[in-house]
Scaffold this motif. Sequence first.
Motif, PDB file in Angstrom:
ATOM      1  N   HIS A 131      -6.225 -11.520  12.991  1.00 54.33           N
ATOM      2  CA  HIS A 131      -7.381 -11.191  10.982  1.00 54.33           C
ATOM      3  C   HIS A 131      -7.528 -10.123  10.765  1.00 54.33           C
ATOM      4  O   HIS A 131      -7.381  -9.559  10.115  1.00 54.33           O
TER       5      HIS A 131
ATOM      6  N   HIS B 237      -7.453  -6.521   8.497  1.00 54.45           N
ATOM      7  CA  HIS B 237      -7.172  -5.802   7.165  1.00 54.45           C
ATOM      8  C   HIS B 237      -5.807  -5.189   7.302  1.00 54.45           C
ATOM      9  O   HIS B 237      -4.801  -5.402   6.713  1.00 54.45           O
TER      10      HIS B 237
ATOM     11  N   ARG C  47      -2.582  -7.288   7.234  1.00 52.18           N
ATOM     12  CA  ARG C  47      -2.391  -8.349   5.274  1.00 52.18           C
ATOM     13  C   ARG C  47      -0.889  -7.528   5.367  1.00 52.18           C
ATOM     14  O   ARG C  47      -0.692  -6.684   5.369  1.00 52.18           O
ATOM     15  N   ARG C  48      -0.018  -8.881   4.605  1.00 52.84           N
ATOM     16  CA  ARG C  48       1.423  -8.619   3.746  1.00 52.84           C
ATOM     17  C   ARG C  48       1.137  -8.222   2.303  1.00 52.84           C
ATOM     18  O   ARG C  48       0.255  -8.396   2.024  1.00 52.84           O
TER      19      ARG C  48
ATOM     20  N   GLU D 247       6.820 -13.405   4.038  1.00 51.40           N
ATOM     21  CA  GLU D 247       6.441 -13.425   4.995  1.00 51.40           C
ATOM     22  C   GLU D 247       7.284 -13.184   5.877  1.00 51.40           C
ATOM     23  O   GLU D 247       7.976 -13.097   7.806  1.00 51.40           O
TER      24      GLU D 247
ATOM     25  N   THR E 175      -1.009 -18.827   7.355  1.00 49.86           N
ATOM     26  CA  THR E 175       0.403 -18.036   7.839  1.00 49.86           C
ATOM     27  C   THR E 175       1.353 -19.182   7.343  1.00 49.86           C
ATOM     28  O   THR E 175       1.328 -20.650   7.864  1.00 49.86           O
TER      29      THR E 175
END
Length: 527
Positions: A57, A59, A62-63, A72, A143
Amino acid sequence: MASSALFHPNTSSLFHKTKPKAAPQKPKLYSFPVIACSSSSTDAGDSSPSLFSSLSHNHKNRRPAEENIRDEARRLAQSHNFSAKYVPFNADPQSNESYSLDEIVYRSRSGSLLDVQHDMEALRKFDGNYWKSLFDSRIGKTTWPYGSGVWSKKEWVLPEIDSDDIVSAFEGNSNLFWAERFGKQFLGMNDLWVKHCGISHTGSFKDLGMTVLVSQVNRLRKMKRPVVGVGCASTGDTSAALSAYCAAAGIPSIVFLPANKISIAQLVQPISNGAFVLSIDTDFDGCMQLIREVTAELPIYLANSLNSLRLEGQKTAAVEILQQFDWEVPDWIIVPGGNLGNIYAFYKGFKMCYDLGLVDRIPRLICAQAANANPLYMYYKTKWQEFKPVKANTTYASAIQIGDPVSIDRAVFALKNTNGIVEEATEEELMDAMAQADSTGMFICPHTGVALTALIKLRSSGVIGPTDRTVVVSTAHGLKFTQSKIDYHSNNISDIACRFASPPLQVKADFGTVMDVLRTYLEKAPK
Ligand SMILES: Cc1ncc(COP(=O)(O)O)c(C=O)c1O
Ligand SMILES: N[C@@H](CCOP(=O)(O)O)C(=O)O
């Protein structure tokens, strides 16, 4: 194949009731995993610890904004050693007949059904705790493709497919509903659960198998294999799922439906999704025969559960149930049966969890049929001596109006290996059970009414005990079958008393009349 010692009903640890019989626990759906990896876990490709951490999770991980979830997944893809192939169903251990999943084949050389066989040695390199943690870590995420309840078990489903080829609606992860009031009021049970597989993209459990089959077709078409479209015979739910997943991937779908034998809500699904819909003047068994002949002649890929790919997706519902109970094994699973692929899929899911060390036993399976379409029940009653297809009569459980199920051998195998039971439900029984369940806050389909009838019968005969942890598989959404509920609550079914009907009251638009009616109602209402 299970060893007989492991599965023997009297001696086996598989059937003993290990759970404490206290108040039921809410399933832990979102517990954050403690990763317990074996030393070789970095070889696990998609399932490696590095992937765990990069998809957490956090941050910071993040992608990038310009990247979508498929991109991704492509960036993070790693190689692994897992694989699967087709083998003849229940084959002689000496047989070396097998086929790549990239071949278009539905039957073995001898004409028997096929099964998808995984390389269990490769999967066994990781212990049960590893798989549990991996699967638990993927629940409820976005995901790609693991946000799907099916693809969160990708290594056990289609390990070799490129995530890029997957066609998914993030199906699965369906609600396991604690049927508190129904269990207490009608059955004296405290640990009764309904697995709502119908709360799904197209409103039935068929999504679980169809995402797998259509993904494989997508792959085959990219490989330039001769697949111009995908076809099925259907009592309504398979066609809905097929047409939706094909539409999502831009693949033509062709559906054969028995004319006037499926609900309007089901009929409108493939129509809306742009399938080529043939309404044929026969029953489901007639449509099934035709689609088998047609797919043998034309480059149309067969999407019914005769195709064992479907069952690889459907089996994940069994894994999901275990996961939702925090890997505690329930005592009973009740599944409504028609073409009989699903009961075997549940067996496969539970058996795989057992074989790979996630659980120490397998629940007993119960298959429930409508009395108007009961070939498996009749076979069971002969103690598996003689199977005879039947002419399926009209039933409100229209999606299981099937007289000659293609997976009969698979179903018998599943039931024999779990000390299973087959029950049946008359029209009155299934409709009453549906109405009773609805009166406690559910909104189930008639097929789930068939399964609940089996539960009611087995509970009243004492086979199922008051504290047995029992899961009824609800296979479709009640909203697909509203006409059956309208008929019932209008008291409009000949030969059925509709004991639990609750019709609306026509009332004049007048304050005094409304007040009188309400006072009478409130006097009688449960306090
Ligand atoms: C709603 C519903 N329930 C149950 C079934 C039975 O599943 P199976 O054919 O796998 O036995 C079907 C389809 O056959 C269905 O559509
Ligand atoms: N209920 C099914 C019947 C066909 O079953 P399948 O699992 O073999 O596709 C349907 O909805 O069509």
